[in-house]
Design an enzyme around this catalytic site. Structure first.
Site, PDB file in Angstrom:
ATOM      1  N   SER A   1      17.067  -1.228  75.502  1.00 14.16           N
ATOM      2  CA  SER A   1      16.904   0.215  75.441  1.00 14.16           C
ATOM      3  C   SER A   1      18.238   0.850  75.761  1.00 14.16           C
ATOM      4  O   SER A   1      19.041   0.287  76.515  1.00 14.16           O
ATOM      5  CB  SER A   1      15.857   0.684  76.459  1.00 14.16           C
ATOM      6  OG  SER A   1      15.883   2.095  76.609  1.00 14.16           O
TER       7      SER A   1
ATOM      8  N   TYR B   1      11.942   1.139  84.376  1.00 13.62           N
ATOM      9  CA  TYR B   1      12.274   0.838  82.980  1.00 13.62           C
ATOM     10  C   TYR B   1      13.768   0.572  82.842  1.00 13.62           C
ATOM     11  O   TYR B   1      14.188  -0.435  82.253  1.00 13.62           O
ATOM     12  CB  TYR B   1      11.846   1.993  82.081  1.00 13.62           C
ATOM     13  CG  TYR B   1      11.880   1.647  80.619  1.00 13.62           C
ATOM     14  CD1 TYR B   1      10.909   0.820  80.062  1.00 13.62           C
ATOM     15  CD2 TYR B   1      12.881   2.142  79.786  1.00 13.62           C
ATOM     16  CE1 TYR B   1      10.936   0.490  78.715  1.00 13.62           C
ATOM     17  CE2 TYR B   1      12.913   1.822  78.448  1.00 13.62           C
ATOM     18  CZ  TYR B   1      11.942   0.989  77.917  1.00 13.62           C
ATOM     19  OH  TYR B   1      11.980   0.659  76.574  1.00 13.62           O
TER      20      TYR B   1
END
Length: 284
Positions: A130, A143
């Site tokens: 990501s 995350y």
């Protein structure tokens, strides 16, 4: 690995947003694909083996079954992932644990189980990370931490097996997907912070990583993504200032007022703003 026809591919998270489109694209390009997800089934004709990737005892047998079904393995795409809000100022909870388990440890287990077959085929591993691995945002600590750790694992793996197995990391930004639902439900939508990008662009980046003459180290999914990754790597202090400015604008606009998990950050921002306003009110 310069082309996909006949290549044997294993995709984790095969039933998710990226997984479904990726399986379809790989199949259309002539690859032979097996997926892995929590529930067994099929995705547009691609067989999906059921496996809880957070269960250490389940991963190796599932990978072995996939390799046996394919007759070997040329490409592993570690795509499985989960998200959710997790402020860094709060103690880690089950949401944090799950993200570390799925985003990092599941990929580690799957890769370790697949490496003998990949080495035999001189194959490749592609990790779907990501942008937040390098350009983290507040209130989503788990995350960002899990994806940054995934990149660190990929780097270590490359040093160990890179002479025989290509290792690439792909960095999507924000794609419309159920992975963001829990964050949005908590009043922490990423809209206004991250720009939406199409799923097709992420799939295309994964295919570029899989078919390039030499496995690329890092692959952005958009031109903006390339700029953001370069900024995060080479000018991290500037990247931090840009994130802080974006967050301050969201706070000022009231975008986070309905988010209980943002209460501490809102209090500090507003206290800072009040202090700043008061500093100029003296009469001299």
């Amino acid at each position: 690995m310069s082309a996909l026809p006949g290549r044997r591919v294993l995709v984790t998270g095969a039933s998710g947003t990226f997984g479904r489109h990726l399986c379809a694209a790989l199949t259309a390009a002539g690859a032979r694909v097996v997926g892995v997800d929590r529930q067994a089934g099929t995705v547009d004709g691609v067989p999906v083996l059921g496996c809880d990737l957070t269960d250490p005892a389940a991963v190796a047998p599932t990978v072995a079954a996939a390799v046996e079904r394919l007759g070997g393995l040329d490409l592993l795409v570690n795509n499985a992932g989960v998200g959710g809000p997790a402020p860094a100022e709060l103690p880690p909870d089950e949401v944090v644990r799950q993200q570390l388990e799925v985003n990092l440890l599941a990929a580690w287990r799957t890769t370790a189980a697949a490496l003998p077959a990949l080495e035999a085929a001189r194959g490749r591993v592609v990790f779907v990370a990501s942008r937040m691995a390098l350009l983290p945002l507040p209130l989503a600590a788990a995350y960002g931490v899990s994806k940054r750790a995934l990149v660190a694992y990929a780097d270590a793996l490359r040093h160990e097996v890179g002479t025989h197995v290509g290792v690439s990391v792909v960095y999507p930004s924000m794609v419309a997907s159920p992975i963001h639902d829990s964050t949005a439900d908590a009043g922490l939508s990423l809209r206004g912070v991250s720009r939406l990008e199409p799923v097709a662009g992420v799939v295309a980046a994964i295919l570029r990583a899989a078919t390039a003459r030499r496995a690329p180290r890092d692959v952005a999914t958009t031109r903006r993504g390339r700029l953001e990754l370069a900024l995060a790597r080479h000018a991290p202090a500037l990247a931090d200032r840009l994130v802080r400015r974006t967050v301050a604008a969201r706070v000022a606009a009231g975008d986070l007022d309905a988010a209980p998990l943002a209460a501490g950050m809102l209090r500090r921002h507003r206290a800072g703003a009040d202090a700043g306003n008061g500093a100029g009110n003296g009469t001299g």
